[in-house]
Design a protein around this motif. Structure first.
Motif, PDB file in Angstrom:
ATOM      1  N   ASP A 237       0.829  -1.191   0.000  1.00  0.00           N
ATOM      2  CA  ASP A 237       0.000   0.000   0.000  1.00  0.00           C
ATOM      3  C   ASP A 237       0.871   1.251   0.000  1.00  0.00           C
ATOM      4  O   ASP A 237       0.590   2.220  -0.701  1.00  0.00           O
ATOM      5  N   GLU A 238       1.926   1.197   0.777  1.00  0.00           N
ATOM      6  CA  GLU A 238       2.812   2.362   0.884  1.00  0.00           C
ATOM      7  C   GLU A 238       3.420   2.743  -0.458  1.00  0.00           C
ATOM      8  O   GLU A 238       3.460   3.913  -0.824  1.00  0.00           O
ATOM      9  N   ILE A 239       3.931   1.756  -1.150  1.00  0.00           N
ATOM     10  CA  ILE A 239       4.594   2.102  -2.409  1.00  0.00           C
ATOM     11  C   ILE A 239       3.616   2.104  -3.581  1.00  0.00           C
ATOM     12  O   ILE A 239       4.011   2.291  -4.727  1.00  0.00           O
ATOM     13  N   GLY A 240       2.354   1.903  -3.283  1.00  0.00           N
ATOM     14  CA  GLY A 240       1.342   1.994  -4.341  1.00  0.00           C
ATOM     15  C   GLY A 240       1.386   0.837  -5.311  1.00  0.00           C
ATOM     16  O   GLY A 240       1.113   0.979  -6.500  1.00  0.00           O
ATOM     17  N   TYR A 241       1.706  -0.322  -4.780  1.00  0.00           N
ATOM     18  CA  TYR A 241       1.729  -1.497  -5.657  1.00  0.00           C
ATOM     19  C   TYR A 241       0.310  -1.938  -5.981  1.00  0.00           C
ATOM     20  O   TYR A 241      -0.592  -1.846  -5.164  1.00  0.00           O
ATOM     21  N   ARG A 242       0.161  -2.417  -7.195  1.00  0.00           N
ATOM     22  CA  ARG A 242      -1.136  -2.869  -7.669  1.00  0.00           C
ATOM     23  C   ARG A 242      -0.842  -4.013  -8.619  1.00  0.00           C
ATOM     24  O   ARG A 242      -0.081  -3.853  -9.561  1.00  0.00           O
ATOM     25  N   PRO A 243      -1.408  -5.178  -8.357  1.00  0.00           N
ATOM     26  CA  PRO A 243      -1.067  -6.330  -9.218  1.00  0.00           C
ATOM     27  C   PRO A 243      -1.335  -6.002 -10.686  1.00  0.00           C
ATOM     28  O   PRO A 243      -2.299  -5.332 -11.020  1.00  0.00           O
ATOM     29  N   ASP A 244      -0.488  -6.451 -11.541  1.00  0.00           N
ATOM     30  CA  ASP A 244      -0.626  -6.197 -12.970  1.00  0.00           C
ATOM     31  C   ASP A 244      -1.386  -7.350 -13.602  1.00  0.00           C
ATOM     32  O   ASP A 244      -0.890  -8.459 -13.692  1.00  0.00           O
ATOM     33  N   SER A 245      -2.591  -7.037 -14.035  1.00  0.00           N
ATOM     34  CA  SER A 245      -3.410  -8.163 -14.489  1.00  0.00           C
ATOM     35  C   SER A 245      -2.905  -8.741 -15.804  1.00  0.00           C
ATOM     36  O   SER A 245      -3.189  -9.892 -16.118  1.00  0.00           O
ATOM     37  N   ALA A 246      -2.154  -7.969 -16.554  1.00  0.00           N
ATOM     38  CA  ALA A 246      -1.613  -8.526 -17.796  1.00  0.00           C
ATOM     39  C   ALA A 246      -0.635  -9.650 -17.470  1.00  0.00           C
ATOM     40  O   ALA A 246      -0.719 -10.748 -18.020  1.00  0.00           O
ATOM     41  N   ALA A 247       0.250  -9.353 -16.559  1.00  0.00           N
ATOM     42  CA  ALA A 247       1.248 -10.347 -16.191  1.00  0.00           C
ATOM     43  C   ALA A 247       0.600 -11.540 -15.506  1.00  0.00           C
ATOM     44  O   ALA A 247       0.903 -12.702 -15.787  1.00  0.00           O
ATOM     45  N   ARG A 248      -0.300 -11.226 -14.638  1.00  0.00           N
ATOM     46  CA  ARG A 248      -1.005 -12.258 -13.891  1.00  0.00           C
ATOM     47  C   ARG A 248      -1.689 -13.228 -14.848  1.00  0.00           C
ATOM     48  O   ARG A 248      -1.625 -14.452 -14.724  1.00  0.00           O
ATOM     49  N   LEU A 249      -2.315 -12.615 -15.801  1.00  0.00           N
ATOM     50  CA  LEU A 249      -3.101 -13.315 -16.798  1.00  0.00           C
ATOM     51  C   LEU A 249      -2.209 -14.178 -17.685  1.00  0.00           C
ATOM     52  O   LEU A 249      -2.570 -15.267 -18.118  1.00  0.00           O
ATOM     53  N   LEU A 250      -1.036 -13.666 -17.942  1.00  0.00           N
ATOM     54  CA  LEU A 250      -0.092 -14.414 -18.772  1.00  0.00           C
ATOM     55  C   LEU A 250       0.416 -15.612 -17.993  1.00  0.00           C
ATOM     56  O   LEU A 250       0.540 -16.719 -18.520  1.00  0.00           O
ATOM     57  N   ALA A 251       0.704 -15.357 -16.741  1.00  0.00           N
ATOM     58  CA  ALA A 251       1.368 -16.364 -15.940  1.00  0.00           C
ATOM     59  C   ALA A 251       0.455 -17.540 -15.618  1.00  0.00           C
ATOM     60  O   ALA A 251       0.815 -18.694 -15.813  1.00  0.00           O
ATOM     61  N   ARG A 252      -0.703 -17.236 -15.104  1.00  0.00           N
ATOM     62  CA  ARG A 252      -1.601 -18.375 -14.903  1.00  0.00           C
ATOM     63  C   ARG A 252      -2.223 -18.622 -16.257  1.00  0.00           C
ATOM     64  O   ARG A 252      -2.383 -17.713 -17.049  1.00  0.00           O
ATOM     65  N   GLY A 253      -2.533 -19.807 -16.546  1.00  0.00           N
ATOM     66  CA  GLY A 253      -3.074 -20.068 -17.866  1.00  0.00           C
ATOM     67  C   GLY A 253      -4.343 -19.291 -18.128  1.00  0.00           C
ATOM     68  O   GLY A 253      -4.583 -18.785 -19.209  1.00  0.00           O
ATOM     69  N   ARG A 254      -5.156 -19.145 -17.097  1.00  0.00           N
ATOM     70  CA  ARG A 254      -6.483 -18.602 -17.294  1.00  0.00           C
ATOM     71  C   ARG A 254      -6.559 -17.126 -16.967  1.00  0.00           C
ATOM     72  O   ARG A 254      -5.833 -16.635 -16.127  1.00  0.00           O
ATOM     73  N   SER A 255      -7.459 -16.466 -17.606  1.00  0.00           N
ATOM     74  CA  SER A 255      -7.607 -15.041 -17.352  1.00  0.00           C
ATOM     75  C   SER A 255      -8.740 -14.768 -16.366  1.00  0.00           C
ATOM     76  O   SER A 255      -8.819 -13.718 -15.782  1.00  0.00           O
TER      77      SER A 255
END
Lengths: 341, 341
Positions: free
Chosen positions: A48-66
DNA sequence: TACTCCCACTAGAGCGCGCTAGTAGAGCGC
DNA sequence: GCGCTCTACTAGCGCGCTCTAGTGGGAGTA
């Protein structure tokens, strides 16, 4: 505040700052077991402090499913708005993300669907698709596809719609019971459900022995179409042909247009003429007297659509399914006994 | 037909089948120099055969930029529909993709924007945002942000809106010229532009020496609000207070609601009362006589919004900009001289 | 022949994440 | 001591693509 260094923070940044491994951060953000409560909190705090937010593009690429459902809709259809509103919560409940793609002028269905697919949507939920059955079938082979509001018996895809026939029948019975005989139907053209509605109107007229009064005015599912029909009927009255005593519009938008044209010309509804719509969209509550219409339960339709898509995604090869929802006549102020009665 | 093996084909599949390297396929699909015409065609042909479609998630991950604009809108606002329709072509022209995220019941602006950000949108175009200036400012620090339809002088973000004051002034001058003195304004509450419209209405009344007639009825930008006001005015008439001779509605939807209520009660527009809207959305063409309204050019606004976003993306640190478009009174059928005139 | 230049093409390193396989250490029974 | 399990964590590959830094070979030049 963010780092001025511009770069959006990644998991690695969080991991470093929290003094753990990248993998652990991943675990925390996926709410997976394998991290202590203490660590979880620390990681989330740092993120939260550094303003991280999961990147759904990467997430989506990494797990097979979107886990993403694509929804194609038309930007000017109030009923689509109702459906979209229903889709979001149901998708969220099932853990799916929603991507919208609108059709508009210069952006046809093909383009809208392409956009969805290239964004890796696992399923395409099409609201009132206008494409040919063959195209929908082809799409269905490519990806999980659900048609909402339109039956597509010729394509092997799921569909959700209301029992148009029943809805029309209810509306017709209602009008006939009130004493109407001269009932005109404004056709919905290529609009979803139009064919069924037209057919049911014809059947009902026949069943009530009103074949001689049967009349279908060509039109479509827009206000303009209702206005046009209204003007047509008024012009005919000028030439001596009496107004019908009731009109069954192709949908609510059409009914609204018709009401505008009629009311404007001093025709009183429902005293001089009854009007019935279809959809029970937000529009129908607009008038103080309310529009008599056939309700399609948008929320329920949306839920079915999402569930169909998800179940097929999780179960691979089901046979195409069809949800046929019960429509329900909602009697409001625009229908009443005909003048003579 | 696709391979039954389910897996969506990748660049590697295309490369193998076409007998070239992955990199070359990439070149072809990015329309970059470095491939012979012959090879290009072969690659595209193979790709088409096996149903290859670039995966935007991977693409997006690989190149630093997503070239995607996020648009937050409200699903039930016809004017937003107009804007969205304008955004697509302009974004495409500039080589950007568009992602929509709707606000709806149970899905507030925060959620809608979160969705956009996590999908790596480079900019957020907010249609009629309702968030506090501080929030918008914070968002603006995080990502390129454009507010459409609402001025946000307190936030360091770009905005596009019309000169609300001028629009109202034109409308008021029009009404006064026609001879109206008793002009009521239905307020738009927290709606975008409402404050400016209200202020301009007040100023115009004063300027024309009509302070004593000044009246602002609380409301919002919905049809329901127009109906309510209509009913209110009608009820007052029952109690002996005459109808105003003209009403300046908060926007078109509100004006439509008002017209419904009035027409329904046998009040003739514009003979008995004039009504002016705001937006010139599709709605205004609905009635045969047409709604007199203040046009906001949706297409132009959309173009500005997209251009602002893109220019800021490509130029880093510009100062916040504000596009103030000229509104234009469109006189149609709902305005005319007051009864006595 | 030897050199440069250009064109068509390739190798391979990431992008930010998910996920499998693994490790270190604590606790426990015998 | 040993083996076992369980919790808390880490290493590192790979998702499908982009992009930089190349390679090979043919044409052009002297």
């Amino acid at each position: 505040m963010d780092v001025p260094g511009k770069q959006r923070p990644t998991m690695a940044d969080v991991a470093e700052k929290a003094g753990v491994s990248r993998a652990l951060v991943s675990i925390v953000f996926r709410h997976q077991p394998g991290a202590s409560q203490e660590t979880r909190e620390r990681v989330l705090k740092v993120a939260d402090e550094i303003g991280y937010r999961p990147d759904s593009a990467a997430r989506l690429l990494a797990r097979g499913r979107s886990r993403t459902l694509g929804v194609m809709f038309t930007v000017h259809q109030p009923f689509h708005a109702d459906l979209v509103e229903g889709i979001y919560p149901e998708a969220e409940r099932l853990g799916y993300d929603v991507l919208l793609s609108a059709t508009a002028e210069g952006r046809g269905e093909t383009k809208a669907v392409e956009a969805l697919l290239s964004h890796r949507c696992e399923a395409a939920i099409l609201l009132g698709p206008d494409a040919a059955p063959a195209e929908l079938d082809a799409l269905g082979q490519r990806t999980v596809t659900v048609s909402v509001g339109r039956r597509v018996p010729l394509a092997r895809i799921d569909s959700v719609h209301t029992a148009e026939g029943k809805g029309i029948r209810q509306a017709m019975d209602h009008l006939v019971e009130l004493g109407h005989r001269h009932i005109v139907h404004i056709d919905g053209g290529r609009g979803p459900g139009s064919a069924e509605r037209r057919r049911a109107y014809r059947a009902a007229m026949r069943r009530h022995g009103l074949e001689s009064e049967l009349r279908v005015v060509p039109g479509d599912h827009t206000e303009a179409s209702g206005i046009e029909t209204g003007d047509l009927l008024l012009a005919e009255r000028e030439r001596g042909r009496p107004l019908p005593t009731a009109v069954l519009a192709g949908n609510d938008r059409c009914a609204m247009g018709l009401l505008m044209a009629l009311t404007r010309a001093g025709v009183e509804v429902p005293r001089d003429i009854s009007v019935v719509g279809y959809d029970d969209s937000h529009l129908s509550h607009l008038m103080p007297i309310g529009l008599t219409t056939v309700r399609q339960d948008a929320v329920l339709m949306a839920e079915y659509a999402v569930r169909f898509a998800v179940e097929r995604l999780e179960n691979e090869k089901l046979d195409p399914r069809e949800a046929v929802l019960e429509p329900k006549l909602v009697v409001r102020g625009t229908s009443g006994p005909p003048r003579g009665a």
